[in-house]
Design a protein around this motif. Structure first.
Motif, mmCIF file in Angstrom:
data_model
loop_
_atom_site.group_PDB
_atom_site.id
_atom_site.type_symbol
_atom_site.label_atom_id
_atom_site.label_comp_id
_atom_site.label_asym_id
_atom_site.label_seq_id
_atom_site.Cartn_x
_atom_site.Cartn_y
_atom_site.Cartn_z
ATOM 1 N N UNK A 88 -19.279 -70.658 34.771
ATOM 2 C CA UNK A 88 -20.166 -69.515 34.943
ATOM 3 C C UNK A 88 -21.650 -69.874 34.915
ATOM 4 N N UNK A 89 -21.981 -71.176 34.709
ATOM 5 C CA UNK A 89 -23.382 -71.572 34.626
ATOM 6 C C UNK A 89 -23.803 -72.658 35.619
ATOM 7 N N UNK A 90 -22.906 -73.565 35.971
ATOM 8 C CA UNK A 90 -23.312 -74.752 36.727
ATOM 9 C C UNK A 90 -23.507 -74.412 38.210
ATOM 10 N N UNK A 94 -21.485 -72.107 41.045
ATOM 11 C CA UNK A 94 -22.129 -70.867 41.479
ATOM 12 C C UNK A 94 -22.369 -70.850 42.976
ATOM 13 N N UNK A 95 -22.618 -72.020 43.569
ATOM 14 C CA UNK A 95 -22.801 -72.099 45.018
ATOM 15 C C UNK A 95 -21.489 -72.377 45.752
ATOM 16 N N UNK A 135 -30.830 -75.512 40.791
ATOM 17 C CA UNK A 135 -30.568 -74.252 41.498
ATOM 18 C C UNK A 135 -31.448 -74.100 42.731
ATOM 19 N N UNK A 136 -32.387 -75.037 42.911
ATOM 20 C CA UNK A 136 -33.234 -75.070 44.103
ATOM 21 C C UNK A 136 -34.076 -73.795 44.244
ATOM 22 N N UNK A 179 -31.462 -68.709 37.419
ATOM 23 C CA UNK A 179 -32.410 -67.960 38.247
ATOM 24 C C UNK A 179 -31.687 -67.058 39.235
ATOM 25 N N UNK A 180 -32.444 -66.244 39.915
ATOM 26 C CA UNK A 180 -31.875 -65.359 40.929
ATOM 27 C C UNK A 180 -31.424 -66.196 42.123
#
Length: 597
Positions: A88-90, A94-95, A135-136, A179-180
């Motif tokens: 749920x964090x990495x 997430x991508x 997260x770019x 981040x968003x």
């Protein structure tokens, strides 16, 4: 030998992750288990061939003892925590750059058989293999606005270097606020519902509808998914009777011990029941139904004077009567039957069960069901022919409104047509009082429209807390207001209003009562509501199931609890056994008397 196997498994995992091995097998999340199982089988085959070659020069190893050791359970518990937090964090998950399920399935055998000191190294090497934490986007966008925070997830274990090892602990702490970002491929996305509030969306979680129920990997995967989804997306972990983390070892052991669909489904149902949320429903799980019985007694029940009482007989040939007090089912005390049902069916508290499992209670696998009842002071045993139907305990109505004797209006929320409230209120405006029966579940969303007629000005009526995208496991509260604006083209209803509620009042009905009880002329009468409020989400589970659960927290305007305890009436009124026997609606009678008085 187990150390050797663990390292070999880990080597293969790392090789796949670091060098991005591409196998000639298609994979589509929507296709379910077959493609993923094909890939997993291929990896397992390669692993076994390598192992056989290496063992040709080794002496035979002693057989491992059967059964699940405490060490194995503890290893898997640590894997649950690390994998779930990382999932749920990495950014790689997430991508959607890596398959979180496949990573877990490959880790399970490596971690399960490792020694305690090796588990941390295995998990750390795996964590590093996932790639950079990038997260770019500008990380400052992740700062959470401080309003009212409700923290549910317990992540203190991440800072424990003794438990995780210093390296793993430090690296995991680098996973700070998110981040968003664009979450379309993430394990959980957040989408707006019809009311504009954001709810968790788990549609990227595969169903694996053809799973092998004896496969421990997929059994554990399902348990891992459910536990972590609730850890980071359920708003009420802090008010459960059980510590959510303490349940983990017990359910790991239970899932390991089972080997068929029945044990699999009942283990998940049992864990879901521990959430003590009347919204919890496990769809497509046949064994929770079979556990209760395929035949049902054709009656409705309610609670009165601490007893379970027949309140409606639905078949003419049923020998039960109104007011019969249920004492035994097939020779077993009815309270023991209730305890068995609540092991797999979730209720907010043990004394509020009718709305959620009333239709499961009087069921049996015997077609001729034996009931012991108390009737007119005498216990008697009655045989009832069971029906393969389910009899809902919810209140219904045929007409959206009625005019009762004494020129008292009655509003039936269950019969309202969409958008019809304004026309109904025009018909009721000349009445001398109004009763709104929220023992029924509303058929239309009237939370704010109804308040416009009953509440002068706008007033805060609750805080709703939604999960944050930046800090999984943290919910942020927002105050909701309802009532009538000064320039609203609404003719207010200014006569006395009585709102009826009882243990069938749940969810949207509770939400609406909170919205309208600020009205100067509104009195809430009856019994405490269920205490299960907030919009729902659906979690897919392997085997083609889905679990519905509450996804938002609902609190009083000052932050007070409503979940599990329910709303309290202004005036308590309780049904009696004698009143039920006589076919009277004592709450309605009390409401009429109050208005006339």
């Amino acid at each position: 030998m187990m150390v050797f196997l663990s390292k070999l498994c880990l080597m293969f995992i790392l090789y796949s992750n670091l060098f991005n091995v591409k196998m000639n097998l298609s994979y589509d999340k929507g296709e379910g288990r077959m493609n993923k199982m094909g890939k997993r089988s291929f990896r397992f085959l390669v692993l076994m061939l390598t192992l056989c070659l290496m063992l040709t020069s080794c002496a035979p190893a002693p057989q491992q003892a059967t059964g699940n050791s405490q060490a194995q359970v503890e290893n898997l518990e640590k894997l649950y925590l690390v994998w779930g937090y990382t999932k749920y964090h990495h950014p790689t998950f997430l991508f959607g750059e890596k398959d979180w399920d496949e990573e877990l399935l490959n880790l399970i055998p490596a971690v399960s058989g490792a020694k305690e000191k090796e588990v941390n190294d295995i998990l750390h090497e795996w964590f590093v293999s996932l790639g950079e934490i990038d997260y770019d986007v500008d990380a400052e966008n992740a700062i959470l606005q401080e309003e009212k925070k409700f923290v549910q997830a317990d992540t203190s274990w991440i800072e424990d270097g003794t438990y995780l090892g210093k390296e793993l602990s430090e690296d995991m702490q680098r996973l700070g606020p998110i981040p968003s970002i664009y979450r379309v491929n993430a394990p959980v996305n957040f989408t707006a519902n019809a009311m504009g509030t954001r709810v968790p969306d788990f549609s990227n979680e595969p169903l694996y509808e053809d799973m092998d129920y004896s496969d421990q990997g997929y059994r554990l995967l399902s348990l891992f998914r459910l536990w972590n989804a609730m850890e980071y997306n359920y708003p009420y972990l802090d008010i459960l009777d059980h510590n959510w983390h303490d349940l983990l070892p017990e359910y790991i052991a239970r899932m390991l011990q089972g080997e068929n669909q029945e044990s699999y489904e009942l283990t998940l149902a049992s864990l879901g029941a521990k959430l003590q949320d009347s919204h919890i429903t496990l769809y497509n799980a046949k064994y929770t139904i079979l556990e209760a019985g395929i035949y049902g007694v054709p009656v409705e029940i309610m609670q009165a004077e601490g007893e379970i009482v027949v309140s409606n007989v639905l078949k003419e040939d049923c020998p039960l009567q109104l007011g019969d007090v249920i004492r035994e089912l097939d020779g077993k005390d009815i309270r023991d039957v209730l305890a068995e049902r609540t092991e797999y069916l979730s209720v907010t508290t043990e004394d509020k069960f009718v709305n959620q499992i009333g239709h499961f209670l009087l069921r049996s696998n015997n077609k001729d069901i034996e009931l012991t009842v108390l009737r007119d002071g005498t216990e008697q045993t009655i045989k009832v022919r069971g029906e393969m139907e389910y009899y809902p305990m919810s209140e219904t109505a045929e007409q959206p409104y009625e005019i009762l004797e004494g020129n008292i209006g009655l509003l039936n929320p269950a019969a309202l047509q969409t958008g019809s409230l304004s026309s109904v209120m025009r018909q009721l405006k000349s009445t001398d009082g109004l009763i709104i029966d929220f023992r029924q579940y509303p058929s239309d969303y009237i939370v704010y429209n109804l308040a416009e007629y009953l509440v002068n000005g706008t007033k805060a009526f609750l805080i709703y807390a939604v999960p944050t995208e930046s800090e999984p496991g943290v919910f942020v509260g927002h105050i909701k207001y309802s009532g009538r604006l000064e320039n609203a083209n609404i003719e207010p209803y200014e006569k006395p209003v009585v709102v009826l509620m009882n243990e069938k009042t749940q969810s949207q009905a509770e939400y609406t009562i909170m919205s309208i009880r600020n009205g100067e002329n509104v009195t809430v009468m009856g019994e405490n509501s269920v205490g299960s409020d907030g919009d729902v989400a659906y979690l897919p589970l392997p085997g083609g199931m889905k679990m519905m659960f509450t996804s938002q927290g609902i609190y009083t305007p000052d932050g007070g609890q409503t979940q599990r305890i329910g709303l309290a009436p202004d005036i308590e009124v309780h049904p009696t056994i004698e009143g039920i026997k006589e076919g009277r609606d004592e709450l309605m009678e009390a409401a009429v008397d109050y208005i006339l008085g």
